[in-house]
Design an enzyme around this catalytic site. Structure first.
Site: not given
Length: 284
Positions: A10, A136
């Site tokens: 990401k 996350d």
């Protein structure tokens, strides 16, 4: 039976820190999306009640310190699974790079074991499990593009960014997220990137406005600790990237590029002093 899962990296198009919370975490607002640089996980059931992890790289822990191991242990304990699993991690995402490689591996493990053991756990439940492993992980469970709030676990999915090329470059240093947050003085930040402006840029599909809206308050710490990250940002802009930002707590820097013709110059220019350079696309 073998189960395969991809664990994409990401990037943060925007990362803002609002305050330090009473529980020691930081209250954040982020816009995250995924790129086509991914670890690949292979999972196979074992007859005995154990967790075994292997990898083709020698620089990651393969025991309780590994987030994929922690994810497998959590799902076994929570759902009373008395079987074992062998997990092979084919690592492609750089480690300690601000790209959520470990978190994405954990998320892929949760998704894969849910399938391997027919547990029928909902995506929302998988996200709740993921939040126990790291901030996350819930985003990595769902993927896509999202605004993340709280300590990162409260997700609001939004439309994808306009398609473009992404150049990722990681200098040969590792950055501790805990160190960066530990040095951050959230109440002294003078500039905060705008979530509404970035959301509008993505809604309108405006590449130019997306580049203009990039922002990461952790740069105030990491760039001071590691001047080579600042040098990398400046080099990427000089070589022609349209928008440049550090991802997460660093040290990886990404450049957004609209024209494919620019890529060879940027890639070759960065490879002159940075071994880990990748040219990828956003996953939309």
């Amino acid at each position: 039976m073998k189960i395969y899962e991809k664990a994409p990296a990401k990037i943060n198009l925007l990362l803002d820190v609002l305050r330090k919370r009473e529980d020691g975490y930081h209250e954040v607002e982020m816009i995250m999306t995924m790129v086509d640089l991914a670890d690949r996980l292979e999972m196979e059931e074992l007859p005995r009640d154990t967790i075994i992890i292997s990898s083709q790289v020698g620089y990651i822990p393969l025991d309780e310190k590994n987030l994929a191991f922690q994810a497998a242990r959590l799902i076994k304990e929570r759902y009373d699974v008395r079987k074992g699993v062998y997990i092979h991690l084919d690592k492609k995402i750089p480690v300690a790079a601000g790209l959520a490689g470990g978190s994405s591996d954990a998320a892929a493990t949760l998704r894969g074991l849910n399938r391997l053991w027919d547990l029928n756990i909902s995506e929302d439940e998988l996200c709740e499990l993921g939040a126990e492993l790291g901030s996350d992980v819930p985003f990595c469970v769902t993927g896509g593009t999202a605004i993340a709030r709280g300590r990162g676990e409260k997700l609001e999915h939004i439309g994808p960014p306009p398609q473009c090329w992404v150049v990722l470059a990681k200098p040969p240093i590792n950055v501790s997220t805990a160190d960066v947050y530990g040095r951050l003085r959230a109440n002294e930040l003078k500039h905060h990137p705008s979530i509404p402006a970035m959301r509008e840029a993505l809604t309108q599909g405006s590449f130019q406005d997306m580049c203009a809206g990039l922002g990461n308050v952790l740069e105030t710490v990491t760039l001071e600790m590691y001047p080579e990250v600042l040098q990398l940002k400046e080099s990427m802009l000089r070589l022609g990237a349209d928008g440049v930002l550090m991802s997460g707590s660093g040290p990886t820097v990404f450049g957004l590029v609209s024209k494919e013709a620019k890529l060879p110059r940027i890639y070759n220019g960065l490879r002159g002093f940075c071994k880990e350079v990748y040219v990828v696309r956003m996953l939309t």
